[in-house]
Design a protein around this motif. Structure first.
Motif, mmCIF file in Angstrom:
data_model
loop_
_atom_site.group_PDB
_atom_site.id
_atom_site.type_symbol
_atom_site.label_atom_id
_atom_site.label_comp_id
_atom_site.label_asym_id
_atom_site.label_seq_id
_atom_site.Cartn_x
_atom_site.Cartn_y
_atom_site.Cartn_z
ATOM 1 N N GLU A 350 0.741 -1.183 0.039
ATOM 2 C CA GLU A 350 -0.003 -0.072 -0.024
ATOM 3 C C GLU A 350 0.983 1.189 -0.062
ATOM 4 O OE1 GLU A 350 -3.502 2.113 2.379
ATOM 5 O OE2 GLU A 350 -2.228 0.484 3.487
ATOM 6 N N LEU A 351 0.818 1.925 -1.036
ATOM 7 C CA LEU A 351 1.605 3.361 -1.189
ATOM 8 C C LEU A 351 0.566 4.335 -1.305
ATOM 9 C CD1 LEU A 351 4.375 2.141 -3.786
ATOM 10 C CD2 LEU A 351 4.451 1.982 -1.329
ATOM 11 N N SER A 352 -0.624 4.244 -0.859
ATOM 12 C CA SER A 352 -1.533 5.415 -0.760
ATOM 13 C C SER A 352 -1.283 6.404 -0.045
ATOM 14 C CB SER A 352 -2.979 4.976 -0.428
ATOM 15 O OG SER A 352 -3.112 4.220 0.814
ATOM 16 N N SER A 356 -0.710 12.402 -3.097
ATOM 17 C CA SER A 356 -1.346 13.817 -2.496
ATOM 18 C C SER A 356 -2.572 13.664 -2.921
ATOM 19 C CB SER A 356 -0.624 14.756 -3.368
ATOM 20 O OG SER A 356 -0.521 14.762 -4.896
ATOM 21 N N LEU A 357 -3.110 13.123 -3.644
ATOM 22 C CA LEU A 357 -4.651 12.754 -4.007
ATOM 23 C C LEU A 357 -4.996 11.549 -4.074
ATOM 24 C CD1 LEU A 357 -5.908 16.099 -5.788
ATOM 25 C CD2 LEU A 357 -6.054 15.595 -3.374
ATOM 26 N N GLN A 358 -5.892 10.665 -3.668
ATOM 27 C CA GLN A 358 -6.369 9.455 -3.914
ATOM 28 C C GLN A 358 -6.960 9.156 -5.207
ATOM 29 O OE1 GLN A 358 -5.257 7.100 -1.365
ATOM 30 N NE2 GLN A 358 -4.163 9.119 -0.701
ATOM 31 N N THR A 359 -6.282 9.230 -6.271
ATOM 32 C CA THR A 359 -6.762 9.174 -7.532
ATOM 33 C C THR A 359 -6.038 8.230 -8.240
ATOM 34 O OG1 THR A 359 -5.882 10.935 -8.507
ATOM 35 C CG2 THR A 359 -7.718 11.526 -7.543
ATOM 36 N N GLN A 360 -6.417 7.749 -9.511
ATOM 37 C CA GLN A 360 -5.649 6.827 -10.431
ATOM 38 C C GLN A 360 -4.714 7.718 -11.235
ATOM 39 O OE1 GLN A 360 -7.143 5.519 -14.285
ATOM 40 N NE2 GLN A 360 -6.833 3.437 -13.271
ATOM 41 N N ARG A 369 7.263 8.577 -10.927
ATOM 42 C CA ARG A 369 8.459 8.745 -9.865
ATOM 43 C C ARG A 369 9.293 7.887 -9.687
ATOM 44 N NH1 ARG A 369 4.396 12.007 -7.649
ATOM 45 N NH2 ARG A 369 4.101 10.655 -5.865
ATOM 46 N N LEU A 370 8.538 6.524 -9.493
ATOM 47 C CA LEU A 370 9.425 5.332 -9.192
ATOM 48 C C LEU A 370 10.100 4.913 -10.571
ATOM 49 C CD1 LEU A 370 6.685 3.430 -7.620
ATOM 50 C CD2 LEU A 370 8.624 3.646 -6.695
ATOM 51 N N LYS A 413 10.156 8.474 0.129
ATOM 52 C CA LYS A 413 10.747 9.303 1.254
ATOM 53 C C LYS A 413 10.838 10.733 0.503
ATOM 54 C CE LYS A 413 11.226 6.258 4.618
ATOM 55 N NZ LYS A 413 10.435 6.416 5.715
ATOM 56 N N GLU A 414 10.999 10.709 -0.730
ATOM 57 C CA GLU A 414 11.177 12.179 -1.458
ATOM 58 C C GLU A 414 9.576 12.602 -1.708
ATOM 59 O OE1 GLU A 414 15.172 10.973 -4.071
ATOM 60 O OE2 GLU A 414 13.186 11.182 -4.809
ATOM 61 N N THR A 415 8.717 11.755 -1.594
ATOM 62 C CA THR A 415 7.291 12.438 -1.708
ATOM 63 C C THR A 415 6.736 13.171 -0.634
ATOM 64 O OG1 THR A 415 6.818 10.241 -2.946
ATOM 65 C CG2 THR A 415 5.013 11.543 -2.534
#
Length: 415
Positions: A350-352, A356-360, A369-370, A413-415
Protein backbone atom coordinates in the motif's frame (compact mmCIF):
# COMPACT_ATOMS: atom_id res chain seq x y z
CA UNK A 1 -7.23 0.22 -43.61
CA UNK A 2 -8.10 -2.00 -40.65
CA UNK A 3 -11.31 -3.66 -39.62
CA UNK A 4 -13.24 -2.11 -36.74
CA UNK A 5 -11.97 -4.81 -34.39
CA UNK A 6 -8.43 -4.40 -35.73
CA UNK A 7 -8.51 -0.66 -34.99
CA UNK A 8 -9.95 -1.29 -31.54
CA UNK A 9 -7.23 -3.78 -30.65
CA UNK A 10 -4.48 -1.51 -32.01
CA UNK A 11 -5.70 1.33 -29.79
CA UNK A 12 -5.54 -0.93 -26.71
CA UNK A 13 -1.73 -0.89 -27.00
CA UNK A 14 -1.82 2.79 -26.00
CA UNK A 15 -3.62 2.26 -22.67
CA UNK A 16 -1.37 4.00 -20.09
CA UNK A 17 0.88 1.70 -18.06
CA UNK A 18 -0.70 -1.40 -19.60
CA UNK A 19 2.57 -3.21 -20.25
CA UNK A 20 5.61 -3.82 -18.07
CA UNK A 21 8.90 -2.06 -18.69
CA UNK A 22 11.76 -4.38 -19.59
CA UNK A 23 14.53 -4.62 -16.96
CA UNK A 24 17.92 -3.23 -17.96
CA UNK A 25 19.70 -3.31 -14.59
CA UNK A 26 23.00 -5.12 -14.29
CA UNK A 27 25.04 -4.75 -11.14
CA UNK A 28 28.31 -4.43 -13.05
CA UNK A 29 27.47 -3.45 -16.63
CA UNK A 30 24.46 -1.15 -16.04
CA UNK A 31 24.01 -0.31 -12.34
CA UNK A 32 21.65 2.56 -13.16
CA UNK A 33 19.39 0.41 -15.34
CA UNK A 34 15.71 -0.29 -14.71
CA UNK A 35 14.70 -2.88 -12.12
CA UNK A 36 11.29 -4.38 -12.84
CA UNK A 37 9.20 -5.43 -9.85
CA UNK A 38 6.16 -5.85 -12.11
CA UNK A 39 6.88 -9.11 -13.95
CA UNK A 40 5.98 -12.30 -12.05
CA UNK A 41 9.04 -14.42 -12.75
CA UNK A 42 11.25 -16.45 -10.43
CA UNK A 43 14.63 -15.36 -11.73
CA UNK A 44 17.04 -16.99 -9.25
CA UNK A 45 16.06 -20.56 -10.18
CA UNK A 46 15.96 -20.15 -13.95
CA UNK A 47 19.61 -21.18 -14.07
CA UNK A 48 18.67 -24.57 -12.58
CA UNK A 49 16.19 -25.21 -15.38
CA UNK A 50 18.61 -24.04 -18.06
CA UNK A 51 21.35 -26.26 -16.67
CA UNK A 52 19.00 -29.24 -16.58
CA UNK A 53 17.94 -28.67 -20.18
CA UNK A 54 21.54 -28.43 -21.36
CA UNK A 55 22.58 -31.58 -19.54
CA UNK A 56 19.56 -33.88 -19.74
CA UNK A 57 17.22 -33.09 -22.62
CA UNK A 58 17.76 -35.09 -25.80
CA UNK A 59 16.07 -33.84 -28.94
CA UNK A 60 14.93 -36.28 -31.61
CA UNK A 61 13.18 -35.88 -34.94
CA UNK A 62 9.92 -35.79 -33.00
CA UNK A 63 11.19 -32.62 -31.30
CA UNK A 64 11.27 -30.61 -34.50
CA UNK A 65 8.23 -31.83 -36.42
CA UNK A 66 4.68 -30.53 -36.31
CA UNK A 67 3.10 -31.67 -33.01
CA UNK A 68 0.34 -33.52 -34.85
CA UNK A 69 2.94 -35.49 -36.82
CA UNK A 70 4.87 -36.75 -33.82
CA UNK A 71 5.09 -40.53 -33.50
CA UNK A 72 5.35 -40.20 -29.72
CA UNK A 73 3.36 -38.04 -27.33
CA UNK A 74 4.37 -38.81 -23.74
CA UNK A 75 3.66 -35.33 -22.32
CA UNK A 76 -0.01 -35.88 -21.33
CA UNK A 77 0.98 -38.96 -19.33
CA UNK A 78 3.86 -37.08 -17.70
CA UNK A 79 1.75 -34.11 -16.64
CA UNK A 80 -1.02 -36.43 -15.43
CA UNK A 81 1.44 -38.23 -13.19
CA UNK A 82 2.75 -34.90 -11.88
CA UNK A 83 -0.74 -33.63 -11.08
CA UNK A 84 -1.75 -36.88 -9.41
CA UNK A 85 1.31 -36.69 -7.18
CA UNK A 86 1.18 -33.02 -6.15
CA UNK A 87 -2.48 -31.97 -6.59
CA UNK A 88 -4.00 -35.06 -4.96
CA UNK A 89 -7.17 -35.23 -7.10
CA UNK A 90 -10.11 -37.23 -5.77
CA UNK A 91 -10.14 -39.19 -9.02
CA UNK A 92 -6.84 -39.68 -10.87
CA UNK A 93 -6.15 -37.40 -13.80
CA UNK A 94 -5.75 -39.35 -17.03
CA UNK A 95 -3.91 -38.20 -20.16
CA UNK A 96 -7.22 -37.91 -22.01
CA UNK A 97 -8.32 -35.16 -19.61
CA UNK A 98 -5.38 -32.91 -20.56
CA UNK A 99 -5.27 -30.37 -23.39
CA UNK A 100 -1.74 -29.12 -24.09
CA UNK A 101 -1.53 -25.41 -24.92
CA UNK A 102 1.19 -22.81 -25.36
CA UNK A 103 0.70 -21.23 -21.95
CA UNK A 104 -2.09 -20.31 -19.55
CA UNK A 105 -2.78 -17.00 -21.30
CA UNK A 106 -3.59 -19.02 -24.41
CA UNK A 107 -5.74 -21.31 -22.27
CA UNK A 108 -7.82 -18.34 -21.07
CA UNK A 109 -8.25 -17.21 -24.65
CA UNK A 110 -9.37 -20.67 -25.74
CA UNK A 111 -11.85 -20.95 -22.87
CA UNK A 112 -13.34 -17.56 -23.74
CA UNK A 113 -14.12 -18.94 -27.22
CA UNK A 114 -15.35 -22.31 -26.03
CA UNK A 115 -17.54 -21.17 -23.13
CA UNK A 116 -18.84 -17.72 -24.03
CA UNK A 117 -20.06 -15.49 -26.83
CA UNK A 118 -18.68 -11.99 -27.52
CA UNK A 119 -20.23 -9.67 -24.96
CA UNK A 120 -20.63 -12.40 -22.35
CA UNK A 121 -18.56 -12.22 -19.18
CA UNK A 122 -16.47 -14.13 -16.68
CA UNK A 123 -16.68 -13.28 -13.01
CA UNK A 124 -13.67 -12.67 -10.74
CA UNK A 125 -13.12 -11.05 -7.38
CA UNK A 126 -10.74 -8.12 -7.13
CA UNK A 127 -7.98 -7.29 -6.44
CA UNK A 128 -6.88 -9.79 -9.07
CA UNK A 129 -4.32 -10.40 -11.80
CA UNK A 130 -5.11 -7.65 -14.27
CA UNK A 131 -4.23 -9.47 -17.48
CA UNK A 132 -7.40 -11.54 -17.44
CA UNK A 133 -8.91 -8.62 -19.34
CA UNK A 134 -6.45 -9.46 -22.13
CA UNK A 135 -6.58 -13.25 -21.86
CA UNK A 136 -10.36 -13.44 -22.11
CA UNK A 137 -11.07 -10.19 -23.91
CA UNK A 138 -8.59 -9.36 -26.66
CA UNK A 139 -9.70 -12.06 -29.10
CA UNK A 140 -12.70 -13.63 -27.37
CA UNK A 141 -14.45 -10.31 -26.71
CA UNK A 142 -15.44 -11.51 -23.23
CA UNK A 143 -15.94 -8.96 -20.47
CA UNK A 144 -14.57 -9.24 -16.94
CA UNK A 145 -17.18 -8.69 -14.23
CA UNK A 146 -15.58 -7.79 -10.91
CA UNK A 147 -16.86 -8.70 -7.47
CA UNK A 148 -15.34 -6.19 -5.08
CA UNK A 149 -13.96 -7.90 -2.01
CA UNK A 150 -11.72 -6.79 0.80
CA UNK A 151 -8.43 -8.65 0.92
CA UNK A 152 -9.47 -10.85 3.83
CA UNK A 153 -13.02 -11.27 2.58
CA UNK A 154 -11.92 -12.91 -0.67
CA UNK A 155 -10.63 -15.96 1.22
CA UNK A 156 -13.67 -16.40 3.44
CA UNK A 157 -17.00 -17.94 2.57
CA UNK A 158 -18.54 -14.45 2.65
CA UNK A 159 -16.99 -13.87 -0.79
CA UNK A 160 -19.90 -15.83 -2.26
CA UNK A 161 -22.28 -13.02 -1.33
CA UNK A 162 -20.09 -10.59 -3.28
CA UNK A 163 -20.22 -12.94 -6.27
CA UNK A 164 -24.00 -13.07 -6.00
CA UNK A 165 -24.21 -9.27 -5.98
CA UNK A 166 -21.88 -8.88 -8.97
CA UNK A 167 -23.76 -11.56 -10.89
CA UNK A 168 -27.09 -9.83 -10.27
CA UNK A 169 -25.71 -6.43 -11.35
CA UNK A 170 -24.41 -7.97 -14.56
CA UNK A 171 -27.81 -9.50 -15.26
CA UNK A 172 -29.51 -6.15 -14.66
CA UNK A 173 -27.49 -4.58 -17.46
CA UNK A 174 -28.04 -7.52 -19.77
CA UNK A 175 -24.63 -9.18 -19.46
CA UNK A 176 -24.57 -12.97 -19.32
CA UNK A 177 -21.90 -14.38 -17.01
CA UNK A 178 -20.66 -17.75 -18.23
CA UNK A 179 -17.84 -18.62 -15.83
CA UNK A 180 -16.08 -17.72 -12.60
CA UNK A 181 -12.28 -17.58 -12.41
CA UNK A 182 -10.38 -18.14 -9.17
CA UNK A 183 -6.61 -17.82 -8.86
CA UNK A 184 -5.31 -20.25 -6.25
CA UNK A 185 -2.74 -19.49 -4.88
CA UNK A 186 -3.98 -15.95 -5.20
CA UNK A 187 -2.37 -13.31 -7.36
CA UNK A 188 -1.60 -10.62 -6.13
CA UNK A 189 -2.26 -11.35 -2.44
CA UNK A 190 -0.02 -14.44 -2.23
CA UNK A 191 -2.31 -16.60 -0.10
CA UNK A 192 -4.10 -19.90 -0.70
CA UNK A 193 -7.85 -20.45 -0.52
CA UNK A 194 -9.13 -22.50 2.44
CA UNK A 195 -10.96 -25.68 1.35
CA UNK A 196 -14.24 -24.54 2.88
CA UNK A 197 -14.23 -21.38 0.75
CA UNK A 198 -13.50 -23.36 -2.41
CA UNK A 199 -16.42 -25.65 -1.61
CA UNK A 200 -18.80 -22.70 -1.25
CA UNK A 201 -17.54 -21.22 -4.52
CA UNK A 202 -18.20 -24.54 -6.25
CA UNK A 203 -21.72 -24.63 -4.82
CA UNK A 204 -22.29 -21.09 -6.09
CA UNK A 205 -21.14 -22.06 -9.58
CA UNK A 206 -23.26 -25.19 -9.60
CA UNK A 207 -26.31 -23.24 -8.42
CA UNK A 208 -25.99 -20.75 -11.28
CA UNK A 209 -24.64 -23.24 -13.85
CA UNK A 210 -21.38 -21.30 -14.18
CA UNK A 211 -18.16 -22.90 -15.31
CA UNK A 212 -15.45 -22.75 -12.64
CA UNK A 213 -11.98 -22.04 -14.00
CA UNK A 214 -9.38 -22.62 -11.31
CA UNK A 215 -6.07 -21.03 -12.30
CA UNK A 216 -3.52 -23.01 -10.28
CA UNK A 217 -0.39 -21.77 -12.03
CA UNK A 218 1.35 -21.05 -8.67
CA UNK A 219 0.34 -24.36 -7.08
CA UNK A 220 3.82 -25.46 -5.98
CA UNK A 221 5.21 -21.98 -5.30
CA UNK A 222 4.08 -22.27 -1.68
CA UNK A 223 6.75 -21.64 0.94
CA UNK A 224 7.31 -21.43 4.68
CA UNK A 225 6.74 -17.78 5.56
CA UNK A 226 7.14 -18.44 9.27
CA UNK A 227 3.41 -18.00 9.85
CA UNK A 228 1.95 -21.14 11.48
CA UNK A 229 -1.56 -20.02 10.48
CA UNK A 230 -0.78 -19.77 6.75
CA UNK A 231 -3.19 -21.84 4.66
CA UNK A 232 -1.59 -24.59 2.52
CA UNK A 233 -2.50 -25.07 -1.13
CA UNK A 234 -5.56 -27.19 -1.94
CA UNK A 235 -6.35 -27.94 -5.56
CA UNK A 236 -9.96 -27.79 -6.68
CA UNK A 237 -9.28 -31.25 -8.12
CA UNK A 238 -9.04 -32.63 -4.60
CA UNK A 239 -12.44 -31.24 -3.58
CA UNK A 240 -14.80 -31.32 -6.55
CA UNK A 241 -17.31 -34.10 -6.10
CA UNK A 242 -20.50 -34.55 -8.17
CA UNK A 243 -22.51 -33.78 -5.03
CA UNK A 244 -20.94 -30.31 -4.89
CA UNK A 245 -20.63 -29.40 -8.55
CA UNK A 246 -21.27 -30.89 -11.96
CA UNK A 247 -17.82 -32.25 -13.01
CA UNK A 248 -18.35 -30.82 -16.51
CA UNK A 249 -18.24 -27.32 -15.02
CA UNK A 250 -14.75 -27.64 -13.46
CA UNK A 251 -11.61 -26.75 -15.39
CA UNK A 252 -8.06 -26.31 -14.03
CA UNK A 253 -5.26 -24.33 -15.65
CA UNK A 254 -1.63 -25.20 -15.03
CA UNK A 255 1.71 -24.57 -16.71
CA UNK A 256 5.48 -24.30 -16.53
CA UNK A 257 5.87 -20.53 -16.26
CA UNK A 258 5.77 -20.27 -12.45
CA UNK A 259 6.41 -23.65 -10.79
CA UNK A 260 9.26 -24.33 -13.23
CA UNK A 261 10.41 -20.73 -13.82
CA UNK A 262 10.00 -21.28 -17.56
CA UNK A 263 7.69 -18.61 -18.92
CA UNK A 264 9.58 -18.58 -22.20
CA UNK A 265 8.85 -22.27 -22.71
CA UNK A 266 5.17 -21.45 -23.38
CA UNK A 267 3.85 -24.73 -22.05
CA UNK A 268 0.49 -24.96 -20.32
CA UNK A 269 -2.45 -27.27 -19.76
CA UNK A 270 -6.22 -27.29 -19.48
CA UNK A 271 -7.41 -30.14 -17.27
CA UNK A 272 -11.10 -30.95 -17.60
CA UNK A 273 -13.50 -33.88 -17.47
CA UNK A 274 -15.73 -32.08 -19.98
CA UNK A 275 -15.32 -34.03 -23.21
CA UNK A 276 -17.04 -31.46 -25.43
CA UNK A 277 -14.92 -28.65 -24.03
CA UNK A 278 -11.75 -30.60 -24.70
CA UNK A 279 -12.92 -31.23 -28.27
CA UNK A 280 -13.58 -27.52 -28.78
CA UNK A 281 -10.18 -26.59 -27.38
CA UNK A 282 -8.45 -29.28 -29.42
CA UNK A 283 -9.93 -27.72 -32.55
CA UNK A 284 -8.10 -24.48 -31.67
CA UNK A 285 -4.69 -26.10 -31.21
CA UNK A 286 -3.77 -25.16 -34.76
CA UNK A 287 -3.20 -21.70 -33.26
CA UNK A 288 -2.34 -22.51 -29.65
CA UNK A 289 -0.38 -25.75 -29.58
CA UNK A 290 3.01 -25.81 -27.83
CA UNK A 291 6.01 -26.54 -29.99
CA UNK A 292 7.31 -30.08 -30.20
CA UNK A 293 10.62 -28.83 -28.77
CA UNK A 294 8.82 -27.41 -25.73
CA UNK A 295 6.99 -30.70 -25.29
CA UNK A 296 10.28 -32.58 -25.36
CA UNK A 297 11.72 -30.33 -22.66
CA UNK A 298 8.59 -30.47 -20.50
CA UNK A 299 8.35 -34.24 -20.74
CA UNK A 300 12.00 -34.72 -19.77
CA UNK A 301 11.60 -32.51 -16.71
CA UNK A 302 8.35 -34.10 -15.52
CA UNK A 303 9.59 -37.66 -16.00
CA UNK A 304 12.62 -36.93 -13.78
CA UNK A 305 10.74 -36.97 -10.50
CA UNK A 306 13.89 -36.67 -8.40
CA UNK A 307 14.85 -33.46 -10.18
CA UNK A 308 11.31 -32.08 -9.85
CA UNK A 309 11.33 -32.77 -6.12
CA UNK A 310 14.72 -31.12 -5.64
CA UNK A 311 13.81 -28.16 -7.81
CA UNK A 312 10.55 -27.49 -5.97
CA UNK A 313 12.34 -27.56 -2.62
CA UNK A 314 15.06 -25.21 -3.92
CA UNK A 315 12.42 -22.87 -5.32
CA UNK A 316 10.49 -22.80 -2.05
CA UNK A 317 13.62 -22.08 -0.01
CA UNK A 318 14.55 -19.21 -2.31
CA UNK A 319 11.03 -17.73 -2.18
CA UNK A 320 10.99 -17.94 1.62
CA UNK A 321 14.37 -16.19 1.79
CA UNK A 322 13.34 -13.40 -0.59
CA UNK A 323 9.98 -12.96 1.16
CA UNK A 324 11.76 -12.59 4.49
CA UNK A 325 14.11 -9.92 3.12
CA UNK A 326 11.33 -7.94 1.47
CA UNK A 327 8.94 -8.01 4.42
CA UNK A 328 11.69 -7.14 6.90
CA UNK A 329 12.67 -4.05 4.91
CA UNK A 330 9.07 -2.96 4.38
CA UNK A 331 8.35 -3.43 8.09
CA UNK A 332 11.43 -1.43 9.01
CA UNK A 333 10.39 1.43 6.73
CA UNK A 334 6.75 1.39 7.83
CA UNK A 335 5.35 0.51 4.40
CA UNK A 336 2.11 -1.44 4.73
CA UNK A 337 1.48 -4.67 2.84
CA UNK A 338 -1.02 -7.52 3.05
CA UNK A 339 0.25 -9.87 5.75
CA UNK A 340 -0.01 -13.64 5.84
CA UNK A 341 1.38 -14.44 2.40
CA UNK A 342 2.97 -17.83 1.77
CA UNK A 343 2.67 -18.35 -1.99
CA UNK A 344 3.63 -16.85 -5.30
CA UNK A 345 6.24 -14.21 -6.05
CA UNK A 346 4.64 -11.03 -4.77
CA UNK A 347 3.57 -8.77 -1.96
CA UNK A 348 0.57 -6.49 -2.25
CA UNK A 349 1.85 -3.18 -0.91
CA UNK A 350 0.00 0.00 0.00
CA UNK A 351 1.55 3.25 -1.20
CA UNK A 352 -1.60 5.37 -0.86
CA UNK A 353 -0.01 7.44 1.98
CA UNK A 354 2.41 8.72 -0.64
CA UNK A 355 -0.31 9.99 -3.00
CA UNK A 356 -1.17 13.67 -2.68
CA UNK A 357 -4.70 12.82 -3.82
CA UNK A 358 -6.36 9.39 -3.84
CA UNK A 359 -6.91 9.17 -7.59
CA UNK A 360 -5.67 6.98 -10.40
CA UNK A 361 -3.95 9.99 -11.94
CA UNK A 362 -1.84 10.42 -8.82
CA UNK A 363 -1.15 6.70 -8.68
CA UNK A 364 0.20 6.95 -12.23
CA UNK A 365 2.30 9.95 -11.17
CA UNK A 366 3.83 7.94 -8.33
CA UNK A 367 4.59 5.10 -10.74
CA UNK A 368 6.36 7.61 -12.97
CA UNK A 369 8.46 8.91 -10.06
CA UNK A 370 9.41 5.33 -9.24
CA UNK A 371 10.37 4.73 -12.85
CA UNK A 372 12.40 7.95 -12.90
CA UNK A 373 14.32 6.46 -9.98
CA UNK A 374 14.91 3.22 -11.88
CA UNK A 375 12.11 1.00 -10.49
CA UNK A 376 9.03 -0.23 -12.34
CA UNK A 377 5.86 -1.07 -10.39
CA UNK A 378 2.63 -1.60 -12.30
CA UNK A 379 -0.02 0.98 -11.27
CA UNK A 380 -3.64 -0.10 -11.29
CA UNK A 381 -2.87 -3.48 -12.78
CA UNK A 382 -4.52 -5.54 -10.05
CA UNK A 383 -7.69 -3.42 -10.03
CA UNK A 384 -7.96 -2.64 -6.35
CA UNK A 385 -10.97 -0.61 -5.29
CA UNK A 386 -8.74 2.19 -3.97
CA UNK A 387 -5.68 3.73 -5.67
CA UNK A 388 -2.22 3.28 -4.24
CA UNK A 389 -1.95 -0.50 -4.12
CA UNK A 390 0.86 -2.13 -6.10
CA UNK A 391 1.99 -5.71 -6.66
CA UNK A 392 5.67 -5.97 -5.74
CA UNK A 393 7.44 -9.04 -7.16
CA UNK A 394 10.17 -10.10 -4.73
CA UNK A 395 11.46 -13.22 -6.53
CA UNK A 396 14.79 -11.74 -7.61
CA UNK A 397 18.44 -12.34 -6.85
CA UNK A 398 19.14 -10.80 -3.45
CA UNK A 399 21.25 -7.89 -4.71
CA UNK A 400 18.53 -6.96 -7.24
CA UNK A 401 15.81 -7.19 -4.60
CA UNK A 402 17.69 -5.03 -2.11
CA UNK A 403 18.57 -2.42 -4.73
CA UNK A 404 14.98 -2.28 -5.96
CA UNK A 405 13.67 -1.84 -2.44
CA UNK A 406 16.26 0.89 -1.85
CA UNK A 407 14.92 2.74 -4.88
CA UNK A 408 11.34 2.27 -3.69
CA UNK A 409 12.10 3.70 -0.26
CA UNK A 410 14.09 6.57 -1.76
CA UNK A 411 11.15 7.52 -3.96
CA UNK A 412 8.46 7.45 -1.30
CA UNK A 413 10.65 9.31 1.20
CA UNK A 414 11.04 12.08 -1.37
CA UNK A 415 7.27 12.30 -1.88
Amino acid sequence: MLSFRGEKKAKSIDIPWRFAVAPTYDKEANPDGIICFGMAEHGPVRADIAEYMNSNVKFTTNSVCYPSMSTSNPLPAAISSHLNKYFKPLTPITPEMVVKVNGCSAAGNMLSFALAEPGDAVLVSRPVYGRFELDYGVQGGVEIVYADTDVDEVFGTACVQRYEEALEKARERGVRVRALVVVNPHNPVGRCYPPETLVEIMKFCNRHKLHLISDEIYALCVFDSGNPEAVPFTSILSLATPEIINPNLVHVLYGFSKDFASGGLHLGFIISRNFELRRACSAMLRFHSPSSAAETIGTAILQDEDFVSRFIERSRRDLAHSYSIATSILDQEGINYVKGGNAGFFLYIELSPYLSLQTQEHEFALAQRLLDNGLFLHPGEEHCKEPGWFRLVFSHDEHVLREGLRRLIKTVKET
